[in-house]
Design an enzyme around this catalytic site. Structure first.
Site, PDB file in Angstrom:
ATOM      1  CE  LYS A  13      38.272  69.443  23.834  1.00 20.76           C
ATOM      2  NZ  LYS A  13      37.902  69.088  22.472  1.00 20.76           N
ATOM      3  NE  ARG A  88      32.967  70.860  16.572  1.00 17.69           N
ATOM      4  CZ  ARG A  88      33.835  71.256  17.486  1.00 17.69           C
ATOM      5  NH1 ARG A  88      33.447  71.534  18.707  1.00 17.69           N
ATOM      6  NH2 ARG A  88      35.102  71.383  17.182  1.00 17.69           N
ATOM      7  NE  ARG A 160      43.790  79.825  17.434  1.00 13.41           N
ATOM      8  CZ  ARG A 160      42.871  78.875  17.497  1.00 13.41           C
ATOM      9  NH1 ARG A 160      43.214  77.632  17.665  1.00 13.41           N
ATOM     10  NH2 ARG A 160      41.606  79.178  17.401  1.00 13.41           N
TER      11      ARG A 160
END
Ligand code: ZN
Length: 221
Positions: A13, A88, A160
């Protein structure tokens, strides 16, 4: 063009938002960044947000929506905007819809980037990021030229912590629970447009441009 982008982690995205913003001179708006700026600069809205945070509470949708509406008044947002990571939830979407309607700037479309869990895991688990220039790489699809080193700046690449498979699958589950009602909200309004994102990012960009071609024509962007 006024867009909201939806899609699970790993759908790419952010990349698509960046490309659209460049092509159509739209402002990309991240509510996380907005909130941080307002709090850091001690604006009236920032102080309101700060009061919630100090009490250990979430900043209310109303405050976030007012920050977004303020941001939409900036010069770079006049021709259009992309909201990434907001709304959201359905209450947030409702609050945003009301505010945009009051400003006569309703959403043009909501783009949903679709990707299966296995592909998301494959992308995220192989993802390496440069802590210095924030460029991302993927061991499976887009490896750096020299192993473990950023092509652009030579810094060592890192993975990460929360990109391991178990954590990624849990994040995808949480994402689905959160956003399914939101997708329905936009589908009901005829705004939802789905884009298959299980293909290389250039192809996803082509599909995105096809998907919004009617909007670009109408608005002369
Ligand atoms: Zn770098």
């Amino acid at each position: 063009m006024r867009l909201v982008l939806l899609g699970p982690p790993g759908a790419g995205k952010g990349t698509q938002a960046g490309r659209l913003a460049e092509k159509f001179t739209m402002a990309t708006i991240s509510t996380g960044d907005l909130l941080r700026e307002h709090v850091e600069n001690g604006t009236a809205l920032g102080r309101e947000a700060r009061a919630f945070m100090d009490r250990g509470e979430y900043v209310t949708d109303d405050v976030v929506v007012r920050m977004v509406m303020r941001r939409l008044g900036d010069d770079d947002a006049q021709e259009g905007f992309i909201l990434d990571g907001f709304p959201r939830t359905v209450p947030q979407a409702q609050a945003l819809e009301n505010a945009l309607a009051a400003a006569s700037r309703p959403l043009s479309a909501v783009l949903k980037y679709k990707i299966g869990d296995d592909m998301a895991v494959k992308r995220l688990a192989n993802r390496l990021t440069c802590p210095n220039c924030k460029r991302t790489y993927n061991l499976a699809f887009k490896p750096p030229t020299n192993e473990g080193v950023c092509d652009a700046c030579g810094h060592e690449l890192v993975r990460r912590q929360d990109d391991d498979e178990v954590t990624v699958r849990r994040r995808l589950e949480v994402y689905r629970e959160e956003t399914e009602p939101l997708e329905f909200f936009y589908w009901e309004r005829g705004l939802l447009r789905e884009i298959d994102a299980e293909v290389p990012e250039d192809v996803v960009t082509e599909r995105t441009l096809e998907e919004i071609a009617d909007l670009a024509d109408v608005e002369g962007a």
